[in-house]
Motif scaffolding. Structure first.
Motif, PDB file in Angstrom:
ATOM      1  N   GLN A  72    -106.284 -74.574  14.522  1.00 12.21           N
ATOM      2  CA  GLN A  72    -106.455 -74.193  15.479  1.00 12.21           C
ATOM      3  C   GLN A  72    -108.288 -74.292  15.403  1.00 12.21           C
ATOM      4  OE1 GLN A  72    -105.530 -69.904  17.002  1.00 12.21           O
ATOM      5  NE2 GLN A  72    -107.907 -69.548  16.345  1.00 12.21           N
ATOM      6  N   TYR A  73    -108.745 -75.014  16.482  1.00  8.64           N
ATOM      7  CA  TYR A  73    -109.980 -75.294  16.592  1.00  8.64           C
ATOM      8  C   TYR A  73    -110.724 -75.462  14.936  1.00  8.64           C
ATOM      9  CZ  TYR A  73    -110.237 -73.197  21.591  1.00  8.64           C
ATOM     10  OH  TYR A  73    -109.717 -73.137  22.211  1.00  8.64           O
ATOM     11  N   GLN A  74    -109.954 -76.419  14.672  1.00  7.45           N
ATOM     12  CA  GLN A  74    -110.752 -76.545  13.239  1.00  7.45           C
ATOM     13  C   GLN A  74    -111.492 -77.413  13.271  1.00  7.45           C
ATOM     14  OE1 GLN A  74    -107.141 -77.468  14.359  1.00  7.45           O
ATOM     15  NE2 GLN A  74    -106.822 -79.371  13.311  1.00  7.45           N
ATOM     16  N   HIS A  75    -111.817 -78.068  13.983  1.00  3.12           N
ATOM     17  CA  HIS A  75    -113.073 -79.335  14.004  1.00  3.12           C
ATOM     18  C   HIS A  75    -114.722 -78.453  14.442  1.00  3.12           C
ATOM     19  CE1 HIS A  75    -111.071 -82.635  13.031  1.00  3.12           C
ATOM     20  NE2 HIS A  75    -110.545 -82.139  14.182  1.00  3.12           N
ATOM     21  N   ASP A  76    -113.986 -76.489  14.804  1.00  3.88           N
ATOM     22  CA  ASP A  76    -115.065 -75.964  14.883  1.00  3.88           C
ATOM     23  C   ASP A  76    -115.183 -74.617  14.185  1.00  3.88           C
ATOM     24  OD1 ASP A  76    -115.906 -77.052  18.045  1.00  3.88           O
ATOM     25  OD2 ASP A  76    -113.483 -76.032  17.709  1.00  3.88           O
ATOM     26  N   VAL A  77    -115.132 -74.909  13.393  1.00  5.22           N
ATOM     27  CA  VAL A  77    -115.313 -73.648  11.813  1.00  5.22           C
ATOM     28  C   VAL A  77    -116.047 -73.831  10.886  1.00  5.22           C
ATOM     29  CG1 VAL A  77    -113.526 -72.621  12.779  1.00  5.22           C
ATOM     30  CG2 VAL A  77    -112.734 -74.148  10.855  1.00  5.22           C
ATOM     31  N   ASP A  78    -116.430 -73.690  10.367  1.00  2.00           N
ATOM     32  CA  ASP A  78    -117.263 -73.684   9.010  1.00  2.00           C
ATOM     33  C   ASP A  78    -116.835 -74.573   7.777  1.00  2.00           C
ATOM     34  OD1 ASP A  78    -118.571 -73.597   6.106  1.00  2.00           O
ATOM     35  OD2 ASP A  78    -120.174 -72.389   7.041  1.00  2.00           O
ATOM     36  N   GLN A  79    -117.165 -75.875   8.351  1.00  2.00           N
ATOM     37  CA  GLN A  79    -116.609 -76.990   7.168  1.00  2.00           C
ATOM     38  C   GLN A  79    -116.147 -76.844   5.549  1.00  2.00           C
ATOM     39  OE1 GLN A  79    -114.583 -79.517   9.863  1.00  2.00           O
ATOM     40  NE2 GLN A  79    -114.998 -77.606  10.307  1.00  2.00           N
TER      41      GLN A  79
END
Length: 718
Positions: free
Chosen positions: A459-466
């Motif tokens: 979920q929201y993997q592109h929004d978390v600290d990469q």
């Protein structure tokens, strides 16, 4: 070094002995899987999660110590380091305290306070802060006409700017503001003017969002942060009573005894600091804290989902016909042997617009017979349902031999360098179909070829600290690969690269050696591989399997360093080592404590050895349920509220699970609609990826094509 052991043990609540051993092993280059599996006696049996926590805590401690050294050196070079300040910095237990102590000495950009200092007004600020003068105006008059100070009001204003900066750097006030934000603040959004349509289209559920920060869930915060980044929302952090917070800050700064005139100036300066410096600074810090917390929760969910996918049960010993379904361009068909090797590829057209049903059925029957196919793997993407219906109506195979397989990430693999290397003369459609089939044969071996973010279970993997996400997911993949182990004679370079101690370069060397010299016959033969040193061999050997090799122990998780112990146990039992695997009577007769007391093998290691010998070559992956959907539902238009359907859980988030109903659109099973009398705190308590479930439709949003599901109060399954 003693300090780090004590600090980590204190923080995690582990024994100092276990922490000491773990950190020493990590510093010596040992991996987490190796330590948790083969060094249990030294660590007191710490598992992977605990060892990873030690690793993270040790890094955090060392980073903090490095930061302290930098701060102390900088302050010392400025000639401002006092013994008391040095002691406070050295004893600080977290980075926030260190940064607060450093704040007054940190190089600053040109500010109102720095301008006032340049004008020589810091002595006036100190006079006012002392609070003893009854007439600060008179004190200020001494600065009038000097260094560009034109009036008494200018002098007092400049001194106030300096006091405001002191207030903003006050550790006491900063901690008060931190407590206020954590305890009482709310996260509130407003729609940016002119973005109303975008907000309604994408973030309808958040248009009037306001939630106490303590209760703001990970997915909610990441959603509104994304909307803010897209310029649709503006996030505010509000208090129920802003004036009360301000007054609390003002009351906690300044001398205990103060003349009214000085007190008024200090109060106004602190109020200015609150609005202009202190609140914005702590608000930014708090927003970062909320984001970090939301990231951790989202990454944890992604990790759990990924682990379930990677550890899904393989379909061993089956030859597979895999189909990547489509409409206009047809369905791509590949035939694979039981090792996943490509035998044949073609295209059939059983779906619209061609609908060549007879010819397509005949092609599949011929391929199944010619290549001795056991099962069919059908991708779940576009045209999947129509293709499934065609296969069943044509009776190509019995229903139990038809598997629906997730296509998530298959297109990413098919266009990758690795896919081009594996199939240089095949196009992306064939490679994608091969990936679908191989996922059924061995999910772990195939999914490791794909960037975990592309597998579609977060979920929201592109929004978390990469960076944090990549480290966490890489660790999860490595953990899964090593928990299963790999056949060194068949594993791909990518799969071998995740084995403890190996990495991409050495994995490539192993594959190259295998291609030149044939299959490995025993584990020690790995030492002939270029760049395989004793250290790498120690870390990797126990996780590499050699079925049908020269030594039966090479097909178990028993490390070569324990072979001598197994040989001694076998001698004392009066049997050959080759007779030990699966020999229940001999294994049951081993007295673990008595053998361990002899000192040549530890009790924990011995228990693991016995477990491996009971089921040599065992695969820890669990069985999965056969995927199935409601047969009369083929399109969104077939749905209606109240329908009871069967579906498959294909993603789990903090707020619920997404269910594949066999059509293009997934249904949302919100956490509030999970079964049970009590409120489920986490969907993962009830749901598992790939789980077949019965659900009821409780709402359909035709405009946004969204389906709301429930598992509450379901009738008995007939």
């Amino acid at each position: 070094m003693t300090e780090i052991y004590d600090a980590v043990a204190r923080k995690l609540g582990f024994s100092r002995r276990a922490v000491l051993a773990t950190i020493d092993l990590l510093d010596d280059g040992a991996t987490v899987p190796f330590i948790s599996r083969y060094r249990k006696e030294r660590t007191g049996g710490l598992n992977e999660v605990e060892i990873r926590a030690v690793e993270a805590a040790a890094k955090q401690f060392r980073d903090l110590e490095k930061r302290k050294e930098t701060v102390l050196l900088t302050i010392a070079e400025a000639g401002a380091l006092t013994p008391d300040l040095q002691k406070k910095i050295e004893e600080a237990e977290d980075a926030t305290t260190v940064e607060d102590l450093y704040a007054p000495f940190r190089p600053k950009r040109r500010t109102r306070a720095s301008v006032a200092r340049e004008k020589g007004l810091e002595p006036l600020a100190r006079i006012i802060m002392a609070g003893r003068t009854a007439d600060p105006v008179r004190s200020a008059s001494a600065f009038k006409g000097k260094n560009g100070v034109e009036t008494i009001e200018d002098a007092i204003a400049g001194a106030s700017d300096i006091i405001a900066e002191w207030a903003s750097e006050s550790i006491r006030l900063r901690n008060i503001m931190r407590r206020n934000f954590r305890r009482d603040s709310s996260v509130e959004v407003t729609v940016v003017k002119g973005k109303e349509n975008d907000a309604v289209a994408t973030y309808r559920n958040y248009l009037t969002f306001k939630r106490p920060a303590r209760q703001c869930s990970s997915h909610q915060y990441l959603a509104v942060r994304r909307a803010e980044r897209e310029g649709i929302f503006k996030i505010k952090y509000t208090f129920p009573d802003e004036d009360a917070v301000l007054n609390g800050v003002v009351r906690n700064f300044g001398p205990k005894e103060c003349t009214p005139a000085c007190g008024s100036i200090i109060k106004n300066a602190v109020a200015d600091a609150y609005k202009r410096l202190l609140r914005p600074s702590i608000e930014n810090e708090f927003a970062a804290e909320l984001k970090e917390k939301a990231d951790r929760e989202a990454i944890a969910i992604f990790n759990d989902n990924l682990r379930q996918l990677l550890l899904a049960s393989p379909l061993r010993g089956k030859r597979v016909l895999a189909i990547d379904p489509g409409y206009r361009t047809g369905c791509k068909v590949v035939c694979l042997d039981d090792q996943g090797n490509l035998l044949h590829d073609t295209v059939i057209y059983p779906t619209a617009p061609q609908k060549e049903l007879v010819a397509s059925a005949e092609t599949l029957r011929k391929l199944i017979k010619r290549h001795k196919i056991d099962v069919i793997a059908l991708g779940n993407g576009t045209a999947s349902r129509d293709t499934e219906q065609f296969i069943k109506e044509a009776r190509i195979v019995v229903p139990s031999d038809l598997y629906i397989v997730s296509e998530n990430g298959a297109s990413v693999y098919s266009a990758s360098d690795l896919a081009r290397e594996e199939f240089p003369d095949k196009d992306v459609t064939v490679r994608g179909a091969v990936s679908i089939g191989r996922r059924l044969i061995d999910p772990l071996a195939e999914l490791v070829k794909i960037d975990p973010k592309s597998i579609g279970v977060g979920q929201y993997q592109h929004d978390v600290d990469q960076t944090e996400l990549k480290e966490a997911l890489d660790f999860t993949v490595m953990s899964c690969v090593n928990s299963v182990g790999v056949n060194v004679n068949t594993a791909s370079r990518r799969l071998l690269g995740y084995i403890s101690g190996i990495g991409p370069l050495l994995a490539g060397n192993i594959v190259a050696y295998r291609a030149e010299h044939g299959n490995f016959r025993n584990r020690r033969q790995l030492m002939a591989v270029s760049r395989m040193g004793e250290k790498a061999f120690e870390q990797a050997a126990g996780f590499l399997r050699i079925p049908d090799g020269e030594n039966p122990l090479d097909n178990t998780g028993i490390h070569p360093e324990s072979y001598a112990a197994v040989e001694r146990i076998a001698r004392e039992a009066g049997v050959a080592v080759a007779d030990m695997p699966s020999n229940t009577s001999v294994l049951d007769s081993i007295d673990v404590d008595a053998v361990a007391a002899k000192g040549f093998v530890g009790a924990e290691t011995l228990r693991d050895i016995i477990a491996e010998l009971r089921k040599p070559g065992r695969d820890p992956r669990t069985e999965t349920e056969e995927s199935a959907f409601s047969p009369d539902i083929t399109d969104f238009s077939d749905l209606s509220v109240g329908m009871i359907l069967t579906g498959v859980v294909n993603n789990i988030t903090a707020f619920g699970g997404f269910v594949d109903l066999g059509i293009k659109e997934n249904g949302l099973l919100h956490v509030s609609q999970l079964p049970g009398k009590r409120r489920v705190q986490s969907p993962s308590e009830v749901l598992k990826l790939g789980q077949r479930i019965r659900v009821r439709i409780i709402d359909i949003d035709h405009e946004r094509r969204r389906i709301s599901l429930s598992m509450k109060d379901m009738p008995a399954d007939e």
